[in-house]
Design a protein around this motif. Structure first.
Motif, mmCIF file in Angstrom:
data_model
loop_
_atom_site.group_PDB
_atom_site.id
_atom_site.type_symbol
_atom_site.label_atom_id
_atom_site.label_comp_id
_atom_site.label_asym_id
_atom_site.label_seq_id
_atom_site.Cartn_x
_atom_site.Cartn_y
_atom_site.Cartn_z
ATOM 1 N N ILE A 1 -84.236 54.008 21.297
ATOM 2 C CA ILE A 1 -83.596 55.009 20.433
ATOM 3 C C ILE A 1 -83.224 54.461 19.057
ATOM 4 N N LEU A 2 -83.397 53.155 18.878
ATOM 5 C CA LEU A 2 -83.095 52.554 17.573
ATOM 6 C C LEU A 2 -83.851 53.254 16.440
ATOM 7 N N SER A 3 -85.048 53.764 16.750
ATOM 8 C CA SER A 3 -85.856 54.406 15.708
ATOM 9 C C SER A 3 -85.741 55.929 15.722
ATOM 10 N N ALA A 4 -84.803 56.444 16.509
ATOM 11 C CA ALA A 4 -84.689 57.908 16.620
ATOM 12 C C ALA A 4 -83.882 58.497 15.462
ATOM 13 N N VAL B 1 -76.705 39.450 16.269
ATOM 14 C CA VAL B 1 -77.815 39.817 15.373
ATOM 15 C C VAL B 1 -77.203 40.387 14.091
ATOM 16 N N PRO B 2 -77.923 40.291 12.986
ATOM 17 C CA PRO B 2 -77.352 40.779 11.717
ATOM 18 C C PRO B 2 -77.500 42.285 11.540
ATOM 19 N N ASN B 3 -77.180 43.030 12.562
ATOM 20 C CA ASN B 3 -77.276 44.486 12.488
ATOM 21 C C ASN B 3 -76.280 45.049 13.487
ATOM 22 N N PHE B 4 -75.857 46.278 13.262
ATOM 23 C CA PHE B 4 -74.856 46.912 14.117
ATOM 24 C C PHE B 4 -75.402 48.279 14.516
ATOM 25 N N THR B 5 -75.261 48.643 15.789
ATOM 26 C CA THR B 5 -75.788 49.966 16.164
ATOM 27 C C THR B 5 -74.666 50.911 16.611
ATOM 28 N N VAL C 1 -86.862 40.600 33.531
ATOM 29 C CA VAL C 1 -86.810 39.609 32.448
ATOM 30 C C VAL C 1 -87.335 40.314 31.205
ATOM 31 N N LEU C 2 -86.566 40.235 30.122
ATOM 32 C CA LEU C 2 -86.965 40.875 28.859
ATOM 33 C C LEU C 2 -87.392 39.793 27.871
ATOM 34 N N ILE C 3 -88.667 39.809 27.547
ATOM 35 C CA ILE C 3 -89.200 38.833 26.599
ATOM 36 C C ILE C 3 -89.250 39.496 25.224
ATOM 37 N N MET C 4 -88.472 38.948 24.304
ATOM 38 C CA MET C 4 -88.476 39.506 22.942
ATOM 39 C C MET C 4 -89.758 39.061 22.236
ATOM 40 N N SER C 5 -90.472 40.036 21.702
ATOM 41 C CA SER C 5 -91.714 39.719 20.984
ATOM 42 C C SER C 5 -91.516 39.853 19.469
ATOM 43 N N VAL C 6 -90.251 40.017 19.065
ATOM 44 C CA VAL C 6 -89.820 39.925 17.655
ATOM 45 C C VAL C 6 -88.446 39.261 17.710
ATOM 46 N N TYR C 7 -87.952 38.812 16.556
ATOM 47 C CA TYR C 7 -86.575 38.309 16.537
ATOM 48 C C TYR C 7 -85.644 39.511 16.640
ATOM 49 N N PRO C 8 -84.694 39.479 17.593
ATOM 50 C CA PRO C 8 -83.857 40.655 17.791
ATOM 51 C C PRO C 8 -83.068 41.040 16.542
ATOM 52 N N GLY C 9 -82.840 42.328 16.386
ATOM 53 C CA GLY C 9 -82.011 42.794 15.266
ATOM 54 C C GLY C 9 -82.511 44.068 14.609
ATOM 55 N N PHE C 10 -83.827 44.207 14.507
ATOM 56 C CA PHE C 10 -84.352 45.350 13.762
ATOM 57 C C PHE C 10 -85.622 45.901 14.415
ATOM 58 N N GLY C 11 -85.807 47.210 14.268
ATOM 59 C CA GLY C 11 -87.049 47.826 14.688
ATOM 60 C C GLY C 11 -88.094 47.617 13.598
#
Ligand code: DX5
Ligand code: ZN
Length: 223
Positions: free
Chosen positions: A13-16, A46-50, A139-149
């Motif tokens: 939902i980050l991009s909703a 992370v440098p973001n707030f939701t 197990v959640l493997i991050m395929s980007v650095y967490p923080g932003f869509g």
């Protein structure tokens, strides 16, 4: 999460569009999404707030999908109870936030009667999950650095997915991948061994959300 290893699309939902969030969640579900990915960020880990648990409680009634809460926060213990009460089905915590307190947190999440996930960021060796294979549902493997869509998929993630898949082959564990997944690369990600695929921009970032979800499901499962 039932049916481990079964493919499931997990729109984030980050991009909703939050002004019509409930409606957009229903559109994603109609397009075949089985999991709703909820990115919680505290502006510290992370440098973001939701958003907080209040929003999740509000959208819980929009759908019966599996609500998958990804805690990108410095102090997971400050948030677990609130999101549990808001009605999520899973809480995923980051190894980088917990270190040697990871096992304790996973057991606590399971003690609430919901599923427990463990996430690793791109620079964390996959071997850190070794002691927790019987303590996690996912197990959640991050395929980007967490923080932003909207970031680009890190290609080395494919090798990491395959290694985690191998490490967990005798365990009842879902493998989720998060970040930079689109119609073009979803099949490769699934073929590497992941089965729960997060997609933010590729679903909620599109004009037609239902169609976007359908296309991703089709691309992921096409033989
Ligand atoms: C990033 C979040 C992701 C993000 C994925 O920190 O954990 O869930 O929403 O977004 P896309 O699919 O746009 O890379
Ligand atoms: Zn996420």
């Amino acid at each position: 999460m039932e049916n481990k290893r079964e493919f499931k699309l997990a729109p984030s939902i980050l991009s909703a569009d939050f002004s019509v969030l409930g409606q957009q969640i229903k559109e994603a579900e109609a397009g075949g999404a089985k999991v709703l990915h909820i990115d919680v960020m505290d502006g510290r880990f992370v440098p973001n707030f939701t958003f907080g648990a209040l929003l999740v409680k509000t959208i819980r009634k929009c759908s019966d999908m599996f609500y998958d809460c990804h805690l990108m926060v410095e102090k997971p213990y400050d948030f677990i109870d609130a999101f549990y009460k808001a009605g999520v089905d899973n809480i995923t915590v980051h190894y980088e936030a917990l270190g040697d307190k990871t096992g304790e947190a996973l057991s606590y999440i399971r003690s609430l009667g919901i599923k427990a996930g463990l996430s690793i960021s791109p620079d964390t060796p996959v071997e850190v999950i070794e002691p927790y294979k019987d303590k996690v549902d996912m197990v959640l493997i991050m395929s980007v650095y967490p923080g932003f869509g909207g970031q680009k998929f890190i290609p080395e993630s494919l090798e990491r997915i395959a290694r985690v898949r191998e490490m967990t082959k005798n365990f009842d564990v879902d493998i989720e991948v998060d970040g930079g997944v689109y119609e073009e690369n979803i099949k490769t990600v699934v073929d590497s061994g992941a089965n729960v695929i997060v997609a933010g921009s590729a679903v909620f970032g599109k004009e037609n959300i239902k169609e976007a979800a359908e296309k991703l499901c089709k691309a992921a499962t096409n033989e």
